[in-house]
Scaffold this motif. Structure first.
Motif, PDB file in Angstrom:
ATOM      1  N   GLY A 240      13.248   3.735  -3.748  1.00 42.21           N
ATOM      2  CA  GLY A 240      12.275   3.600  -2.590  1.00 42.21           C
ATOM      3  C   GLY A 240      11.168   2.705  -2.974  1.00 42.21           C
ATOM      4  O   GLY A 240      10.259   2.259  -2.138  1.00 42.21           O
ATOM      5  N   HIS A 241      10.666   2.785  -4.310  1.00 47.85           N
ATOM      6  CA  HIS A 241       9.742   1.935  -4.765  1.00 47.85           C
ATOM      7  C   HIS A 241       9.965   0.463  -5.256  1.00 47.85           C
ATOM      8  O   HIS A 241       9.429  -0.041  -6.023  1.00 47.85           O
ATOM      9  N   MET A 242      10.983  -0.248  -4.678  1.00 47.72           N
ATOM     10  CA  MET A 242      11.218  -1.405  -4.681  1.00 47.72           C
ATOM     11  C   MET A 242      10.440  -2.149  -3.907  1.00 47.72           C
ATOM     12  O   MET A 242      10.358  -1.676  -2.558  1.00 47.72           O
ATOM     13  N   GLU A 250      -0.067  -0.327   1.648  1.00 54.55           N
ATOM     14  CA  GLU A 250      -0.064   0.379   0.199  1.00 54.55           C
ATOM     15  C   GLU A 250       0.966   1.725   0.187  1.00 54.55           C
ATOM     16  O   GLU A 250       0.964   2.630   1.290  1.00 54.55           O
ATOM     17  N   CYS A 251       1.286   2.034  -0.694  1.00 52.02           N
ATOM     18  CA  CYS A 251       2.420   3.072  -0.884  1.00 52.02           C
ATOM     19  C   CYS A 251       1.891   4.333  -1.823  1.00 52.02           C
ATOM     20  O   CYS A 251       0.958   4.049  -2.652  1.00 52.02           O
ATOM     21  N   VAL A 252       2.408   5.496  -1.827  1.00 49.91           N
ATOM     22  CA  VAL A 252       1.946   6.508  -2.535  1.00 49.91           C
ATOM     23  C   VAL A 252       2.162   6.244  -4.082  1.00 49.91           C
ATOM     24  O   VAL A 252       1.353   6.913  -5.048  1.00 49.91           O
ATOM     25  N   CYS A 253       2.880   5.289  -4.704  1.00 53.28           N
ATOM     26  CA  CYS A 253       2.800   4.982  -6.111  1.00 53.28           C
ATOM     27  C   CYS A 253       1.982   4.123  -6.482  1.00 53.28           C
ATOM     28  O   CYS A 253       1.955   3.676  -7.537  1.00 53.28           O
ATOM     29  N   GLY A 254       1.314   3.311  -5.391  1.00 56.25           N
ATOM     30  CA  GLY A 254       0.203   2.708  -5.667  1.00 56.25           C
ATOM     31  C   GLY A 254       0.456   1.120  -5.677  1.00 56.25           C
ATOM     32  O   GLY A 254      -0.505   0.063  -5.644  1.00 56.25           O
ATOM     33  N   GLY A 257       3.861  -2.687  -0.191  1.00 54.56           N
ATOM     34  CA  GLY A 257       5.068  -3.301   0.451  1.00 54.56           C
ATOM     35  C   GLY A 257       6.248  -2.617  -0.298  1.00 54.56           C
ATOM     36  O   GLY A 257       7.513  -3.286  -0.060  1.00 54.56           O
ATOM     37  N   CYS A 258       6.467  -1.291  -0.711  1.00 60.34           N
ATOM     38  CA  CYS A 258       7.683  -0.656  -1.108  1.00 60.34           C
ATOM     39  C   CYS A 258       8.468  -0.292   0.208  1.00 60.34           C
ATOM     40  O   CYS A 258       8.012  -0.287   1.446  1.00 60.34           O
ATOM     41  N   LEU A 259       9.661  -0.473  -0.341  1.00 59.63           N
ATOM     42  CA  LEU A 259      10.856   0.057   0.772  1.00 59.63           C
ATOM     43  C   LEU A 259      10.588   1.364   1.359  1.00 59.63           C
ATOM     44  O   LEU A 259      10.671   1.347   2.797  1.00 59.63           O
TER      45      LEU A 259
HETATM   46 ZN   LIG Z   1       5.975   2.681  -3.706  1.00 54.40          ZN
END
Ligand SMILES: [Zn+2]
Length: 382
Positions: A240-242, A250-254, A257-259
């Protein structure tokens, strides 16, 4: 000179080989085992005697094949061993009891409070084991497999930094749970456990597969070359973090534009078709990288829209993979439904004790005793 530990390992490995073949074959005779494992007839006889003594296998009469002498046949005893599997998600704990063949006998689901602590999870695990273990005959429960959201370290049994769970930073869950439950415990990423379950049920035909899990986040379990693939730090599958949109939200991973963030926003807005389209882009990226031929879609957020996801992902695979006529890929939903992670974790526990890291095709010799065991732990006597 062979040290005693090596002899023990070899015996254990041979026992596990025979159980693995027996699980697939239903009823079997010595010749079935010898041809599938490469063991000598004498070795097969010894292993079968040990497994009968341990109650894992029982005689099932004789069968006559053609003109030869009738052969004694045996079968696996499904209720001779059990395992419990647990799926720790961000909002729920789902647990199953499974027999030696991997069949799910009973399921319990318990809600988890938002931002639950390790102590609270141990309480819930303990209650779940209490509810399920009553169904097993004494001394037949081999342990508890836990599939959990990552990132986590399967080899060390440590949850490193579960996304969106504040209290889960470097938590040695395997050790804590083993102490609390008084049972062997195995910890794996949810998606790795899930793909083990799917591959177990799919049998030897499943050599290269990906399980795409959509349930409060998106991950991929990878089964490559006939075995689960975990990567150098056992953290493979953060699918999911590609990034699929440079400079996206912004995604939870920092990252941006993550999937996962694009997919989850679409799904939250009630646009399942758009969410499926985002997922399909990721699936095609994965196929282009890894050339798997089975894609299994799973997860509580996807299953209510299963028909939409299947249609959109299948179309993308057919039209966006260059030479899709040659690179044929089967896309299905999980055959274990919402139990896929918990059931897979139980099968991993059974596999660690009574299975093989890689199941051979019929007629193929199994790898030698130096092969890595699933779970990375020391081999144990069957
Ligand atoms: Zn992510």
């Amino acid at each position: 000179m062979v040290r005693p530990a090596d002899v023990e390992y070899l015996r254990d490995y041979n026992d596990a080989s025979v159980v693995a073949v027996a699980r697939r074959a239903g009823v079997f005779d010595r010749a079935t085992i010898a041809s599938a494992t490469g063991l000598t007839p004498q070795a097969v006889s010894k292993v079968i005697a040990r497994l009968v003594a341990a109650g894992l296998v029982e005689p099932d009469g004789v069968r006559r094949h053609g003109v030869g002498k009738p052969a004694s046949v045996y079968r696996l005893v499904p209720d001779s061993r059990y395992a419990i599997g647990a799926h720790v998600a961000r909002r729920t704990l789902r647990m199953v009891l499974s027999d030696l063949t991997g069949r799910v006998l009973q399921t319990v689901a318990r809600p988890l409070p938002p931002d639950f602590t390790p102590g609270r999870l141990l309480d819930e695990l303990s209650a779940g084991v209490g509810a399920l273990a009553g169904e097993c005959r004494a001394g037949r429960l081999v342990g508890v497999g836990i599939g959990m959201v990552g990132p986590l370290d399967h080899a060390q049994g440590v949850v490193r930094d579960a996304h969106r769970l504040r209290h889960w930073h470097d938590v040695p869950l395997r050790e804590m749970a083993a102490e609390r439950l008084g049972l062997p415990v195995l910890l794996d990423k949810d998606v790795a456990a899930g793909v083990v379950g799917e591959a177990w049920l799919g049998g030897v035909d499943v050599r290269d597969a990906a399980l795409i899990m959509v349930e409060s986040g998106i991950g991929a379990g990878l089964w490559l070359g006939g075995g689960v693939y975990r990567g150098a730090h056992t953290n493979a599958g953060e699918f999911g973090h590609m990034v699929v949109q440079v400079d996206g939200p912004e995604c939870v991973c920092g990252r941006r534009g993550c999937l996962e963030i694009l997919h989850d926003r679409a799904l939250a807005a009630g646009e399942a078709g758009t969410a499926a389209r985002v997922l399909a882009v990721g699936v095609v990226n994965l196929l282009q990288t890894l050339d798997v031929d089975h894609v299994v879609l799973a997860g509580a957020d996807l299953l209510p829209h299963a028909a939409t996801y299947l249609d959109v992902v299948r179309t993308a695979v057919r039209t966006e993979v260059p030479r899709a006529d040659w690179l044929a890929v089967e896309v299905t939903t999980s055959r274990l439904g919402t139990d896929v992670i918990a059931a897979g974790a139980a099968m991993e526990m059974l596999n660690e004790r009574y299975g093989l890291p890689r199941e051979p095709r019929p007629g193929e010799r199994v790898p030698g005793p130096g092969a890595a065991r699933p779970g990375g732990g020391p081999p144990s006597r069957a």
